[in-house]
Scaffold this motif. Structure first.
Motif, PDB file in Angstrom:
ATOM      1  N   GLY A  12       0.843  -1.190   0.000  1.00  0.00           N
ATOM      2  CA  GLY A  12       0.000   0.000   0.000  1.00  0.00           C
ATOM      3  C   GLY A  12       0.875   1.236   0.000  1.00  0.00           C
ATOM      4  O   GLY A  12       2.039   1.187   0.408  1.00  0.00           O
ATOM      5  N   LYS A  13       0.336   2.340  -0.528  1.00  0.00           N
ATOM      6  CA  LYS A  13       1.090   3.596  -0.497  1.00  0.00           C
ATOM      7  C   LYS A  13       0.114   4.736  -0.301  1.00  0.00           C
ATOM      8  O   LYS A  13      -0.865   4.868  -1.039  1.00  0.00           O
ATOM      9  CB  LYS A  13       1.839   3.778  -1.818  1.00  0.00           C
ATOM     10  N   SER A  14       0.367   5.540   0.719  1.00  0.00           N
ATOM     11  CA  SER A  14      -0.454   6.733   0.870  1.00  0.00           C
ATOM     12  C   SER A  14       0.438   7.919   1.160  1.00  0.00           C
ATOM     13  O   SER A  14       1.518   7.790   1.737  1.00  0.00           O
ATOM     14  CB  SER A  14      -1.490   6.531   1.978  1.00  0.00           C
ATOM     15  N   LEU A  26      -2.023   3.399  -3.645  1.00  0.00           N
ATOM     16  CA  LEU A  26      -2.082   1.960  -3.865  1.00  0.00           C
ATOM     17  C   LEU A  26      -2.648   1.305  -2.627  1.00  0.00           C
ATOM     18  O   LEU A  26      -2.340   1.716  -1.508  1.00  0.00           O
ATOM     19  CB  LEU A  26      -0.678   1.390  -4.091  1.00  0.00           C
ATOM     20  N   SER A  27      -3.500   0.284  -2.792  1.00  0.00           N
ATOM     21  CA  SER A  27      -3.912  -0.473  -1.631  1.00  0.00           C
ATOM     22  C   SER A  27      -3.835  -1.966  -1.878  1.00  0.00           C
ATOM     23  O   SER A  27      -4.308  -2.461  -2.905  1.00  0.00           O
ATOM     24  CB  SER A  27      -5.319  -0.089  -1.162  1.00  0.00           C
ATOM     25  N   ASP A  28      -3.188  -2.629  -0.952  1.00  0.00           N
ATOM     26  CA  ASP A  28      -3.165  -4.081  -0.867  1.00  0.00           C
ATOM     27  C   ASP A  28      -2.849  -4.763  -2.201  1.00  0.00           C
ATOM     28  O   ASP A  28      -3.571  -5.624  -2.665  1.00  0.00           O
ATOM     29  CB  ASP A  28      -4.524  -4.586  -0.336  1.00  0.00           C
ATOM     30  N   VAL A  29      -1.729  -4.349  -2.799  1.00  0.00           N
ATOM     31  CA  VAL A  29      -1.323  -4.945  -4.070  1.00  0.00           C
ATOM     32  C   VAL A  29      -0.468  -6.175  -3.817  1.00  0.00           C
ATOM     33  O   VAL A  29       0.555  -6.097  -3.134  1.00  0.00           O
ATOM     34  CB  VAL A  29      -0.532  -3.931  -4.924  1.00  0.00           C
ATOM     35  N   ILE A 224      -5.124  -3.833  -7.895  1.00  0.00           N
ATOM     36  CA  ILE A 224      -5.043  -4.756  -9.023  1.00  0.00           C
ATOM     37  C   ILE A 224      -6.415  -5.424  -9.138  1.00  0.00           C
ATOM     38  O   ILE A 224      -6.859  -6.095  -8.208  1.00  0.00           O
ATOM     39  CB  ILE A 224      -3.966  -5.841  -8.767  1.00  0.00           C
ATOM     40  N   VAL A 225      -7.112  -5.192 -10.253  1.00  0.00           N
ATOM     41  CA  VAL A 225      -8.449  -5.756 -10.385  1.00  0.00           C
ATOM     42  C   VAL A 225      -8.438  -7.063 -11.174  1.00  0.00           C
ATOM     43  O   VAL A 225      -9.392  -7.820 -11.136  1.00  0.00           O
ATOM     44  CB  VAL A 225      -9.437  -4.758 -11.024  1.00  0.00           C
TER      45      VAL A 225
END
Lengths: 348, 224
Positions: A12-14, A26-29, A224-225
């Motif tokens: 994750g990146k915030s 980014l979340s939970d990649v 990532i979907v």
């Protein structure tokens, strides 16, 4: 030389946003790129793909989770350890980022000088790299005297100079015309084949992924979907974002006069069912529709279609209209013969 | 004009050249690293040291705010402590250097900030240390801008060096004031002005020539 595994685990990146609390990029990649694989990450601008790519060489650090290259934790590496990882990870850029003050030769020599390679060794190695990217005649030219495609070849040679195990490509063909894009992608594919290095590339063009990537991931709003083998995703896309990227590249969309009348529910009275049929692998070249018409007497009206190749494997996409009363029967027939179908809607 | 006067003009010109070149050299020795630091030490930059950056920025601004003629007089005790006297060319070099250093630092800072951030990123991605990035990327890519900045600084120093003449600094300014103005010798004044104009022209042309030679940002017609 072989490639290294790139692995993202729960990344994750915030960022601290200007007075508005946290902005999440980014979340939970979680994603793994195997050695020697070419993995394309596709997403719209702002989807977080650039952030993801730049974590592989530590230009960005994850807020949560871990990023490893060849088993080494990039996010926690500092100083000399981080610089050592970076020498194993080459990077090419959309705007090339070449030094205007150095010739082609000088630009390719730069990473070797930085790595402390003895100057007697630098010359021969740079000449080899120049030959690999086919710029022998331009060795003493400055970047301002080169075309976009030549500049990106310099960028690629420079990225390969320290014999990295991973190559990162940050929209490397987005500033190039289609013909130049094709030759640059060919060069990347040759390099991947000859040197076996892992390539991770980000792009917003599905055509780039189709032409070069063995594996792909679709990123949307920092997540990532969808991820997997490129062929599988092209043939059976699951997520709406993937489908919208695909409709751009396969070049098949419903004609406007039908798209405008499309309804989700089947109307009363006579109607036509609009169906997307996907042919994969061996079936892509079978005359399945003609056979169905002959065997079952179901007429099919073709609206749009194309057959494409991913690597050596063909796949086709057709948009057709079928009498709604016969629709279920027709889809059942096609499914039993290995084609996948998707009902897009009805036209009354 | 008598041979005697011509001798004075030659001597004064050499004194001016001496003051300007030594103070330009010292100003560069101190100003260049200072400028590099100012350009790379804001928050999140290569040498990130935001507090030191702010403090040095204040000092540089303060030094640049003081009118040169005031600076010359204000630091006389410092000059005397450093070179043992407050008159003559050696003494003049002290205020000239102190004026040149922050000026050059700002010019270098501006030139370095013009360098495309993408190049810094590319060098970081190669595993370069901050010092390698400064040496091999920033200074080299900023060289055309630095060359033009130093040209501007030297031209300003020629003007300043004439001002120190007013407080016993010798050189062309001193000659112009003492002979041309105080002794009513307009031909001396004219000669001084002409020499200054020629000096500035030579410096400006040389600076532009050097800057163009090191600038590879635009394609150049090849002569072969």
């Amino acid at each position: 030389m072989t490639g290294a595994t790139i692995s993202f685990e729960g990344v994750g990146k915030s960022y601290a946003g200007g007075g508005k609390g946290q902005v999440t990029a980014l979340s939970d990649v979680t994603l793994s790129v195997a050695p020697g694989e070419i993995c394309g990450i596709i997403g719209r601008s702002g989807a977080g793909k650039s952030t993801l790519l730049r974590m592989v060489n530590g230009l960005e650090r994850p807020s949560t989770g871990t990023v490893t290259v060849g088993g080494r934790d990039v996010g926690r590496a500092r100083g000399a350890a981080l610089r050592a990882i970076r020498r194993d990870v080459g990077m090419i850029f959309q705007h090339f980022n070449l030094l205007s003050s150095r010739t082609v030769h000088g630009n390719i020599a730069l990473p070797l000088e930085i790595a402390g390679v003895p100057s007697a060794e630098i010359g021969p190695r740079v000449r080899d790299l120049i030959a690999r990217v086919g710029l022998e005649a331009q060795a003493d030219r400055y970047p301002a005297e080169l075309s976009g495609g030549q500049k990106q070849r310099v960028g690629i040679a420079r990225a390969l100079a320290t014999q990295p195990k991973v190559l990162l490509s940050d929209e490397a063909t987005s500033a190039l015309d289609p013909e130049t894009t094709r030759t640059v992608l060919e060069l990347l594919r040759d390099i991947n084949r000859d040197l076996g290095l892992t390539i991770l590339l980000i792009t917003h063009e599905m055509a780039v992924v189709r032409d070069i990537a063995t594996h792909m991931a679709v990123i949307d709003q920092g997540r990532i979907v969808e991820a997997g083998a490129t062929y599988d995703i092209f043939v059976t896309p699951q997520h709406p974002t993937t489908r919208s990227f695909l409709s751009g590249v396969t070049g098949i969309t419903l004609p406007g006069f039908i798209a405008g009348r499309l309804t989700e529910a089947r109307p009363h009275g006579p109607a036509e069912e609009i169906v997307r049929i996907t042919f994969a692998g061996a079936h892509a070249t079978d005359p399945m529709l003609a056979r169905m018409t002959a065997e079952r007497g179901i007429a099919i009206n073709i609206l749009a279609g194309a057959i494409e190749e991913i690597g050596p494997r063909p796949f086709g996409n057709l948009l057709v209209a079928i009498d709604a009363a016969r629709g279920p029967e027709a889809r059942d027939y096609l499914n039993r013969h290995g084609l996948s179908t998707e009902v897009l809607g009805y036209v009354g | 004009m008598s041979a005697n006067l011509i001798g004075l003009l030659v001597e004064a010109t050499l004194q001016t050249l001496y003051m300007v070149s030594v103070s330009a050299l010292l100003g560069t020795v101190f100003g260049l690293p200072l400028g590099v630091f100012l350009a790379t030490s804001q928050r999140g930059e290569l040498l990130s040291a935001p507090l030191v950056n702010k403090a040095l920025g204040l000092v540089v601004n303060a030094a640049r705010s003081v009118p040169f003629i005031i600076l010359v007089v204000a630091i006389i005790p410092f000059t005397r402590a450093l070179v043992g006297t407050s008159i003559g060319t050696d003494a003049a070099i002290v205020p000239l250097t102190i004026a040149a250093t922050p000026f050059i630092a700002r010019l270098v800072e501006n030139a370095i900030r013009e360098v495309d951030a993408g190049l810094i990123e590319a060098a970081r991605a190669m595993g370069a240390t901050p010092l390698q990035i400064i040496r091999k990327v920033l200074l080299r890519e900023a060289l055309p801008g630095i060359a033009l900045g130093l040209t501007l600084a030297v031209v300003s120093l020629i003007g300043y060096s004439a001002m120190v003449g007013a407080v016993g600094g010798e050189g062309l300014g001193d000659l112009g004031i003492r002979y041309g103005y105080q002794r009513f010798m307009p031909d001396v004044m004219l000669a001084v002005v002409v020499i200054l104009i020629v000096l500035v022209q030579i410096v400006q042309s040389a600076g532009e020539w050097i800057a163009a030679r090191v600038d590879r940002r635009a394609p150049r017609n090849r002569g072969h």
